[in-house]
Design an enzyme around this catalytic site. Structure first.
Site, PDB file in Angstrom:
ATOM      1  N   GLN A 118       0.825  -1.210   0.000  1.00 53.34           N
ATOM      2  CA  GLN A 118       0.000   0.000   0.000  1.00 53.34           C
ATOM      3  C   GLN A 118       0.861   1.263   0.000  1.00 53.34           C
ATOM      4  O   GLN A 118       0.469   2.299   0.542  1.00 53.34           O
ATOM      5  CB  GLN A 118      -0.938   0.002   1.211  1.00 53.34           C
ATOM      6  N   SER A 119       2.026   1.181  -0.598  1.00 50.23           N
ATOM      7  CA  SER A 119       2.980   2.284  -0.542  1.00 50.23           C
ATOM      8  C   SER A 119       2.523   3.542  -1.284  1.00 50.23           C
ATOM      9  O   SER A 119       2.133   3.483  -2.457  1.00 50.23           O
ATOM     10  CB  SER A 119       4.306   1.807  -1.136  1.00 50.23           C
ATOM     11  N   ASN A 120       2.621   4.669  -0.598  1.00 54.67           N
ATOM     12  CA  ASN A 120       2.387   5.963  -1.249  1.00 54.67           C
ATOM     13  C   ASN A 120       3.559   6.321  -2.154  1.00 54.67           C
ATOM     14  O   ASN A 120       3.387   6.989  -3.170  1.00 54.67           O
ATOM     15  CB  ASN A 120       2.214   7.057  -0.193  1.00 54.67           C
ATOM     16  N   PHE A 121       4.739   5.864  -1.769  1.00 49.13           N
ATOM     17  CA  PHE A 121       5.943   6.075  -2.582  1.00 49.13           C
ATOM     18  C   PHE A 121       5.744   5.426  -3.948  1.00 49.13           C
ATOM     19  O   PHE A 121       5.993   6.039  -4.998  1.00 49.13           O
ATOM     20  CB  PHE A 121       7.154   5.449  -1.862  1.00 49.13           C
ATOM     21  N   SER A 122       5.265   4.185  -3.936  1.00 45.38           N
ATOM     22  CA  SER A 122       5.068   3.451  -5.192  1.00 45.38           C
ATOM     23  C   SER A 122       4.034   4.141  -6.077  1.00 45.38           C
ATOM     24  O   SER A 122       4.247   4.317  -7.271  1.00 45.38           O
ATOM     25  CB  SER A 122       4.634   2.011  -4.897  1.00 45.38           C
TER      26      SER A 122
END
Ligand SMILES: *Cc1c(COP(=O)(O)O)cnc(C)c1O
Length: 350
Positions: free
Chosen positions: A84-88
């Site tokens: 659930q990465s915001n970075f990704s």
């Protein structure tokens, strides 16, 4: 102070950058929330509104990271963090905007097993990233294997996670400049979710301007507070060197705490769930379950404990992440006892 602000702005301006973000992000006064929390004034620096595919703090540093990638002739970018990465998600969006191929080697973590393609993961797919889930502990190897394979096929891959934190630090020194402009004064208290570059950059900015505002950082993952402070200070010093300013920050100037993490990274807490509803219902602002909810539950508790004085003016840096709310719908529904209610004609029962 204006001279110092100009000098810092100029130093940051010397780094190559692309334009991915909508800057400055707004600063919103939150009077109802201030009253509920029990402080004189509370403002949200809306870095959830950086503008790139539902925003967040990563977009600020990507202005610099992607400039570096393009300068090095990259045609493919690789990232990878939690499912659930915001970075990704912001990597996928930035790559799309710049016409680069994006591979995401995200973790095969509990949330992926629980909800699959939802929240940020869904957005990664919509944004056209090639998303893979990698078993725990294998992400580094997977990245190397993928980069190797891409090279043999004649591509020029760029690892977005290799050097990003120092660019994030520079980006947040810039955010601090925006904040001082918007407040038209020195910030009194700053609070944020502290990981690496965000807090390092805010501290670097303050030090460069000669302001000693307390900055309370609350982390989203467990770890030794002293070591976290060391790593944040060292990042600030690296970034100072990168932009060529004479500033030094020592670890004892860094306040970072993991006291509000609860069970662990990515596991929502009761206090976090309460913070999400409180902020949504008093200001119409959505925070996220993994980072900002935990950080804000720290703010609430610090005010209760008197560690943040009730007569202070607090700025909370909203670092984004709300798309993950959809991947935590079951916890949110349980917590709020949300039910589907079907209206039947003539049956108005309130
Ligand atoms: C990544 C992230 C953070 C931490 O950012 P750092 O770059 O490690 O300082 C905080 N909040 C949200 C919502 C994030 O996605």
């Amino acid at each position: 102070m204006n001279d110092r602000m100009d000098a810092l702005r100029k130093a940051i301006g010397r780094l190559p950058r692309v334009d991915l973000c909508e800057l400055p992000t707004p600063l919103h006064d939150c009077p109802r929330l201030a009253e509920a929390v029990g402080v004189e004034r509370l403002c949200f620096k809306r870095d959830d509104l950086t503008g790139l595919a539902l925003g967040g703090n990563k977009s600020r540093k990507f202005d610099f990271v992607f400039a570096d990638a393009l300068e090095k002739g990259a045609d493919v970018v690789i990232a990878g963090a939690a499912s659930q990465s915001n970075f990704s998600r912001q990597s996928a969006a930035a790559a799309a905007k710049l016409g680069l191929k994006c591979y995401l080697l995200n973790r095969l973590d509990a949330r992926a097993e629980l909800v699959g393609v939802q929240g940020n993961y869904l957005l990664d797919c919509i944004l056209g990233a090639d998303v893979w889930l990698v078993p725990q502990g294998y992400q580094g190897d997977a990245k190397r294997e993928l980069a190797e394979e891409l090279r043999t096929r004649g591509h020029k891959p760029y690892d977005l996670t290799a050097n990003e934190a120092v660019f994030g630090t520079v980006a947040y020194a810039n955010c601090l400049l925006e904040l001082v402009d918007q407040l038209e004064s020195e910030p009194e208290v700053i609070a944020l979710c502290s990981g690496s570059g965000t807090q390092a950059g805010i501290l670097l900015g303050l030090k460069a301007l000669g302001i000693d505002t307390p900055v309370f950082g609350f982390r989203a993952a467990h770890g030794d507070d002293c070591r976290a402070a060391e790593s944040i200070a060292s990042l600030a010093n690296k970034a100072a060197k990168l932009v060529g300013i004479e500033v030094h920050i020592s670890p004892d100037e860094v306040h970072t705490s993991d006291a509000y993490v609860g069970e662990g990274y990515g596991i929502i807490t009761e206090a976090g769930l309460e913070a999400i509803e409180l902020i949504a219902r008093s200001e119409g602002i959505l925070i996220d379950p993994v980072y900002t909810a935990k950080a804000f539950s720290g703010v609430i508790d610090y005010v209760k404990q008197g560690r943040i004085a009730s007569d202070s003016s607090v700025t909370f840096i909203h670092t984004g992440g709300a798309p993950a709310l959809f991947a935590y719908s079951s916890e949110l529904i349980d917590h709020g006892a949300y039910t589907q209610r079907v209206w039947n004609a003539g049956q108005a029962v309130l």
